[in-house]
Write a protein that holds these residues in place. Structure first.
Motif, PDB file in Angstrom:
ATOM      1  N   ILE A   1       0.437   3.921  -3.069  1.00 38.13           N
ATOM      2  CA  ILE A   1       0.145   5.339  -2.809  1.00 38.13           C
ATOM      3  C   ILE A   1       1.239   6.230  -3.398  1.00 38.13           C
ATOM      4  CG2 ILE A   1      -0.057   7.090  -0.981  1.00 38.13           C
ATOM      5  CD1 ILE A   1      -1.434   4.900   0.729  1.00 38.13           C
TER       6      ILE A   1
ATOM      7  N   LEU B   1       0.817  -1.208   0.000  1.00 36.29           N
ATOM      8  CA  LEU B   1       0.000   0.000   0.000  1.00 36.29           C
ATOM      9  C   LEU B   1       0.852   1.260   0.000  1.00 36.29           C
ATOM     10  CD1 LEU B   1      -3.044  -0.846   2.286  1.00 36.29           C
ATOM     11  CD2 LEU B   1      -2.779  -1.047  -0.165  1.00 36.29           C
TER      12      LEU B   1
ATOM     13  N   ILE C   1      -8.137   3.080  -3.426  1.00 35.24           N
ATOM     14  CA  ILE C   1      -6.957   2.262  -3.112  1.00 35.24           C
ATOM     15  C   ILE C   1      -7.098   0.889  -3.743  1.00 35.24           C
ATOM     16  CG2 ILE C   1      -5.708   1.097  -1.256  1.00 35.24           C
ATOM     17  CD1 ILE C   1      -6.072   3.483   0.488  1.00 35.24           C
TER      18      ILE C   1
ATOM     19  N   LEU D   1      -3.657   9.058  -6.084  1.00 37.43           N
ATOM     20  CA  LEU D   1      -3.689   8.921  -4.622  1.00 37.43           C
ATOM     21  C   LEU D   1      -2.805   9.950  -3.914  1.00 37.43           C
ATOM     22  CD1 LEU D   1      -3.573   5.022  -4.222  1.00 37.43           C
ATOM     23  CD2 LEU D   1      -5.578   6.524  -4.328  1.00 37.43           C
TER      24      LEU D   1
ATOM     25  N   TYR E   1      -4.631  10.076   1.628  1.00 33.88           N
ATOM     26  CA  TYR E   1      -3.787   8.934   1.295  1.00 33.88           C
ATOM     27  C   TYR E   1      -2.343   9.144   1.762  1.00 33.88           C
ATOM     28  CZ  TYR E   1      -7.890   8.034  -1.525  1.00 33.88           C
ATOM     29  OH  TYR E   1      -9.189   7.831  -1.934  1.00 33.88           O
TER      30      TYR E   1
END
Length: 324
Positions: free
Chosen positions: A61, A57, A310, A67, A72
């Motif tokens: 990001i 993740l 996401i 994002l 985020y």
């Protein structure tokens, strides 16, 4: 005068009985026999999943331009902190599960305390910042981009780390001066409260600073979070059904993360202050490490599933890289 002399005499005898310990013994590991290989395998899998989920993740990001928004960016800081906290526990936990001795050096014990405590306080700070972001987004949508500028975002993230590192540096410096009458910690990792309880020397400064830190983190993290959600609730009660649904979708993962981490910290505090000998040893250990295992596992999975942007970005990145 007699009472004063008696007090000095008791303190002198206590200091005489103190020893300059070079190691602490982590007694919670006990003698688990061949089960240590099973526990080691479970811990290794958990650590691998935490690293994989949080790193994925963080990478998504950072890579995905869509994002690069405040919410985020704060999530990215949260995932980085969870990797940091997990690294403060898991490597040592894996080592001591397979080791025949469970002695930890004084220096590494203090280092572990510092890492775990900075992780905990930074987590609260990050969650408080995220609640502030949601508050501005929902209560002041027209001014949101003017308030949450890149400079503000970086400042809030940096402040969370600096604030935590500074407060905990003082905690460690106060603990370093202590002399100890024992070196047995009923834990699988070092924590400051258990270490201070073993001290023979005066711990008044430690106790005072502990109260100061508690007041500071409640006033600077918990109170702003509560205020933010009270204001969000007030706005939602006056808004349309669509606005309420949007606020619910963006705030629910954050509230779940906050409660999950809060309960984990509460388990540790209660075990430190109250006798829990009646609980099975494995349950005591699980409750002690809950705040270091469940949030780093729970948060990436929850945000990755619940937040559409996401989830879509993860699918896009995972489709892109196998082809290259």
């Amino acid at each position: 005068m007699v009472c004063q002399n008696v007090g000095f005499s008791i303190l002198y005898r206590t200091m005489e009985n103190s020893t300059h310990y070079e190691v602490f013994r982590l007694a919670a590991y006990g003698d688990i026999g061949q089960l240590k290989y099973f526990y080691f395998a479970v811990v290794t899998v958990l650590y691998f999943v935490i690293i994989l989920a949080n790193t994925l993740l963080i990478g998504v990001i950072c890579i995905e331009r869509s994002l690069h928004e405040p919410m985020y960016m704060f999530l990215c800081a949260l995932f980085v902190n969870q990797l940091y906290g997990s690294t403060g526990l898991f490597p040592a936990l894996m080592f001591y599960l397979l080791s025949d001795t469970h002695d930890i050096s004084l220096l590494y014990c203090y280092l572990q305390i510092y890492v775990l405590y900075t992780y905990a306080l930074t987590e609260f700070c990050n969650l408080a910042v995220m609640s502030y972001d949601r508050y501005i987004s929902i209560c002041y949508p027209l001014q949101y981009n003017n308030i949450m500028t890149p400079k503000t975002i970086c400042g809030l993230i940096l402040l969370s780390w600096v604030y935590s590192f500074f407060l905990n540096a003082i905690i460690i410096s106060l603990s370093l001066r202590l002399q100890f009458c024992g070196n047995i910690l009923d834990r699988v990792y070092c924590d400051n409260y258990s270490v201070v309880k073993l001290a023979c020397s005066n711990t008044m400064l430690n106790n005072i600073w502990g109260l100061v830190v508690t007041v500071l983190y409640i006033s600077c993290t918990i109170c702003p979070t509560i205020y933010s959600y009270v204001r969000i609730l007030q706005i939602c009660l006056k808004s349309s059904k669509e606005t309420k649904q949007k606020a619910f979708n963006t705030c629910m993962p954050h509230i779940a993360s906050l409660l999950n981490f809060l309960f984990g910290c509460l388990f540790v505090v209660l075990q430190g202050r109250y006798e829990t000998a009646d609980l099975p040893p494995i349950l005591r250990t699980i409750l002690l490490v809950y705040f270091l295992i469940c949030p780093p596992l729970f948060n990436p999975l929850m945000y990755g599933v619940r937040m559409v942007n996401i989830r879509q970005a993860c699918k896009k990145v995972l489709r892109l890289y196998p082809k290259t």
